[in-house]
Scaffold this motif. Structure first.
Motif, PDB file in Angstrom:
ATOM      1  N   ALA A 143     -19.974  -5.628 -30.963  1.00 36.49           N
ATOM      2  CA  ALA A 143     -20.674  -4.375 -30.660  1.00 36.49           C
ATOM      3  C   ALA A 143     -21.886  -4.194 -31.570  1.00 36.49           C
ATOM      4  CB  ALA A 143     -19.733  -3.179 -30.796  1.00 36.49           C
ATOM      5  N   VAL A 144     -21.706  -4.491 -32.852  1.00 34.10           N
ATOM      6  CA  VAL A 144     -22.822  -4.363 -33.792  1.00 34.10           C
ATOM      7  C   VAL A 144     -23.962  -5.290 -33.382  1.00 34.10           C
ATOM      8  CG1 VAL A 144     -23.531  -4.854 -36.170  1.00 34.10           C
ATOM      9  CG2 VAL A 144     -21.476  -3.500 -35.732  1.00 34.10           C
ATOM     10  N   GLU A 145     -23.639  -6.525 -33.038  1.00 32.17           N
ATOM     11  CA  GLU A 145     -24.678  -7.481 -32.643  1.00 32.17           C
ATOM     12  C   GLU A 145     -25.392  -7.035 -31.368  1.00 32.17           C
ATOM     13  OE1 GLU A 145     -22.744 -11.287 -32.332  1.00 32.17           O
ATOM     14  OE2 GLU A 145     -22.115 -11.259 -34.426  1.00 32.17           O
ATOM     15  N   VAL A 146     -24.631  -6.608 -30.366  1.00 33.90           N
ATOM     16  CA  VAL A 146     -25.227  -6.176 -29.099  1.00 33.90           C
ATOM     17  C   VAL A 146     -26.046  -4.906 -29.301  1.00 33.90           C
ATOM     18  CG1 VAL A 146     -24.719  -5.329 -26.764  1.00 33.90           C
ATOM     19  CG2 VAL A 146     -23.468  -7.301 -27.675  1.00 33.90           C
ATOM     20  N   MET A 147     -25.528  -3.982 -30.094  1.00 36.33           N
ATOM     21  CA  MET A 147     -26.249  -2.729 -30.330  1.00 36.33           C
ATOM     22  C   MET A 147     -27.555  -2.976 -31.087  1.00 36.33           C
ATOM     23  SD  MET A 147     -22.996  -0.230 -31.078  1.00 36.33           S
ATOM     24  CE  MET A 147     -23.883   1.343 -31.104  1.00 36.33           C
ATOM     25  N   ARG A 148     -27.548  -3.925 -32.004  1.00 42.39           N
ATOM     26  CA  ARG A 148     -28.794  -4.276 -32.702  1.00 42.39           C
ATOM     27  C   ARG A 148     -29.802  -4.866 -31.720  1.00 42.39           C
ATOM     28  NH1 ARG A 148     -25.995  -6.936 -38.034  1.00 42.39           N
ATOM     29  NH2 ARG A 148     -25.695  -4.980 -39.162  1.00 42.39           N
ATOM     30  N   LEU A 149     -29.326  -5.753 -30.840  1.00 35.90           N
ATOM     31  CA  LEU A 149     -30.193  -6.366 -29.839  1.00 35.90           C
ATOM     32  C   LEU A 149     -30.811  -5.303 -28.926  1.00 35.90           C
ATOM     33  CD1 LEU A 149     -31.184  -9.042 -28.387  1.00 35.90           C
ATOM     34  CD2 LEU A 149     -29.174  -8.731 -26.914  1.00 35.90           C
ATOM     35  N   LEU A 150     -30.037  -4.305 -28.585  1.00 39.01           N
ATOM     36  CA  LEU A 150     -30.468  -3.289 -27.617  1.00 39.01           C
ATOM     37  C   LEU A 150     -30.859  -1.966 -28.283  1.00 39.01           C
ATOM     38  CD1 LEU A 150     -27.705  -4.011 -24.963  1.00 39.01           C
ATOM     39  CD2 LEU A 150     -30.080  -4.817 -24.965  1.00 39.01           C
ATOM     40  N   ALA A 151     -31.226  -2.025 -29.551  1.00 40.09           N
ATOM     41  CA  ALA A 151     -31.526  -0.808 -30.316  1.00 40.09           C
ATOM     42  C   ALA A 151     -32.601   0.062 -29.660  1.00 40.09           C
ATOM     43  CB  ALA A 151     -31.951  -1.172 -31.734  1.00 40.09           C
TER      44      ALA A 151
ATOM     45  N   PHE B 153     -32.931   0.840 -26.723  1.00 40.34           N
ATOM     46  CA  PHE B 153     -32.400   1.567 -25.565  1.00 40.34           C
ATOM     47  C   PHE B 153     -31.341   2.592 -25.962  1.00 40.34           C
ATOM     48  CE2 PHE B 153     -33.541  -2.777 -24.069  1.00 40.34           C
ATOM     49  CZ  PHE B 153     -34.717  -2.417 -23.439  1.00 40.34           C
ATOM     50  N   ARG B 154     -31.285   2.939 -27.233  1.00 38.28           N
ATOM     51  CA  ARG B 154     -30.397   3.954 -27.782  1.00 38.28           C
ATOM     52  C   ARG B 154     -28.927   3.733 -27.392  1.00 38.28           C
ATOM     53  NH1 ARG B 154     -34.668   6.626 -25.746  1.00 38.28           N
ATOM     54  NH2 ARG B 154     -33.576   8.060 -24.384  1.00 38.28           N
ATOM     55  N   PRO B 155     -28.313   2.675 -27.923  1.00 39.76           N
ATOM     56  CA  PRO B 155     -26.929   2.341 -27.572  1.00 39.76           C
ATOM     57  C   PRO B 155     -25.890   3.190 -28.318  1.00 39.76           C
ATOM     58  CG  PRO B 155     -27.768   0.757 -29.132  1.00 39.76           C
ATOM     59  CD  PRO B 155     -28.920   1.684 -28.807  1.00 39.76           C
ATOM     60  N   TYR B 156     -24.786   3.415 -27.644  1.00 39.38           N
ATOM     61  CA  TYR B 156     -23.600   4.056 -28.214  1.00 39.38           C
ATOM     62  C   TYR B 156     -22.388   3.215 -27.837  1.00 39.38           C
ATOM     63  CZ  TYR B 156     -26.127   8.507 -28.839  1.00 39.38           C
ATOM     64  OH  TYR B 156     -27.002   9.490 -29.213  1.00 39.38           O
ATOM     65  N   LEU B 157     -21.472   3.038 -28.767  1.00 41.65           N
ATOM     66  CA  LEU B 157     -20.204   2.384 -28.478  1.00 41.65           C
ATOM     67  C   LEU B 157     -19.224   3.453 -28.008  1.00 41.65           C
ATOM     68  CD1 LEU B 157     -18.347  -0.132 -28.567  1.00 41.65           C
ATOM     69  CD2 LEU B 157     -17.797   0.519 -30.924  1.00 41.65           C
TER      70      LEU B 157
ATOM     71  N   PHE C  35     -29.360   4.572 -23.091  1.00 42.45           N
ATOM     72  CA  PHE C  35     -30.145   5.690 -22.594  1.00 42.45           C
ATOM     73  C   PHE C  35     -31.643   5.355 -22.635  1.00 42.45           C
ATOM     74  CE2 PHE C  35     -26.123   7.254 -24.045  1.00 42.45           C
ATOM     75  CZ  PHE C  35     -25.743   8.130 -23.044  1.00 42.45           C
ATOM     76  N   PRO C  36     -32.057   4.359 -21.841  1.00 39.33           N
ATOM     77  CA  PRO C  36     -33.482   3.969 -21.825  1.00 39.33           C
ATOM     78  C   PRO C  36     -34.309   4.953 -20.994  1.00 39.33           C
ATOM     79  CG  PRO C  36     -32.300   2.709 -20.206  1.00 39.33           C
ATOM     80  CD  PRO C  36     -31.263   3.549 -20.924  1.00 39.33           C
ATOM     81  N   GLU C  37     -35.605   4.808 -21.070  1.00 41.96           N
ATOM     82  CA  GLU C  37     -36.484   5.618 -20.218  1.00 41.96           C
ATOM     83  C   GLU C  37     -36.255   5.252 -18.755  1.00 41.96           C
ATOM     84  OE1 GLU C  37     -38.318   8.210 -21.227  1.00 41.96           O
ATOM     85  OE2 GLU C  37     -37.456   7.801 -23.202  1.00 41.96           O
ATOM     86  N   SER C  38     -35.918   3.993 -18.485  1.00 44.86           N
ATOM     87  CA  SER C  38     -35.661   3.523 -17.133  1.00 44.86           C
ATOM     88  C   SER C  38     -34.635   2.402 -17.182  1.00 44.86           C
ATOM     89  CB  SER C  38     -36.957   2.998 -16.506  1.00 44.86           C
ATOM     90  OG  SER C  38     -36.702   2.189 -15.396  1.00 44.86           O
ATOM     91  N   ALA C  39     -33.714   2.395 -16.226  1.00 51.14           N
ATOM     92  CA  ALA C  39     -32.709   1.333 -16.174  1.00 51.14           C
ATOM     93  C   ALA C  39     -33.367  -0.033 -15.996  1.00 51.14           C
ATOM     94  CB  ALA C  39     -31.724   1.598 -15.042  1.00 51.14           C
ATOM     95  N   LYS C  40     -34.483  -0.054 -15.309  1.00 51.22           N
ATOM     96  CA  LYS C  40     -35.187  -1.319 -15.081  1.00 51.22           C
ATOM     97  C   LYS C  40     -35.675  -1.933 -16.386  1.00 51.22           C
ATOM     98  CE  LYS C  40     -34.790  -1.713 -10.688  1.00 51.22           C
ATOM     99  NZ  LYS C  40     -33.769  -2.642 -10.246  1.00 51.22           N
TER     100      LYS C  40
END
Length: 182
Positions: free
Chosen positions: A62-70, A72-76, A96-101
């Protein structure tokens, strides 16, 4: 079903169990808290050594994925956060990105392979998209919500930012109980 089959959706598990037992959806079903308590008891009996190792593996992923996707404002969320994740659980992360795309374009630019899944049941607070992939033997499910939905927490659902997940891992490594206000 939640412990052995990896079902993470309490409502779905309740409906499926009621159907298997010949009951109606509206019959007296246990609360999520009651199910979680029984799930923890089952794991303590049958996965005493395996479950903590799997939980640590999932939180590390989760930490690795959340860092990669930082961006896009990730939450576990889910079992990796509340400690009930088991052998077949998916790592559940909300974005929670501006757009899913944006997320899909990011993955395409990284040549990162994923599967696009439709949300199970359309509802007012359901995700716009669900992406799934494996991260070092850990199945990951990204639920992508509109940016404005970040302010609206989901009822009964805890979620944690990257710093909180890192604190959980650090507490595990030190052998101290983590703070419960995720």
């Amino acid at each position: 079903m939640m412990a052995e089959d990896g079902i993470s959706d309490f409502g779905f598990a309740k409906r499926k169990a009621a159907k298997q037992l010949g009951g109606a959806d509206s019959d007296a079903l246990p609360t999520n808290a009651e199910i979680e308590a029984e799930l923890r008891a089952w794991q303590a009996l049958y996965q005493d050594e395996e479950q903590p190792e799997r939980l640590h593996e999932m939180r590390s992923a989760a930490v690795e994925v959340m860092r990669l996707l930082a961006d896009f404002r990730p939450y576990l969320t889910g079992g990796a956060l509340d400690g009930t994740a088991g052998r077949y659980s998916e790592l559940e992360i909300e974005l929670f990105p501006e757009s899913a795309k944006e997320v899909e374009i990011f993955f395409l630019n990284q040549d990162f392979h994923y599967e696009h899944r439709e949300p199970r049941r359309p509802a007012p607070n359901s995700p716009e998209a669900i992406l799934s992939f494996d991260w070092d033997e850990v199945p990951v499910r990204l639920s992508i919500y509109p940016a404005g939905a970040e302010r609206n927490g989901r009822r009964g659902q805890e979620r944690a930012r990257l710093a909180q997940v890192e604190a959980l891992l650090e507490a595990e490594d030190e052998g101290t109980p983590p703070a419960t206000d995720a």
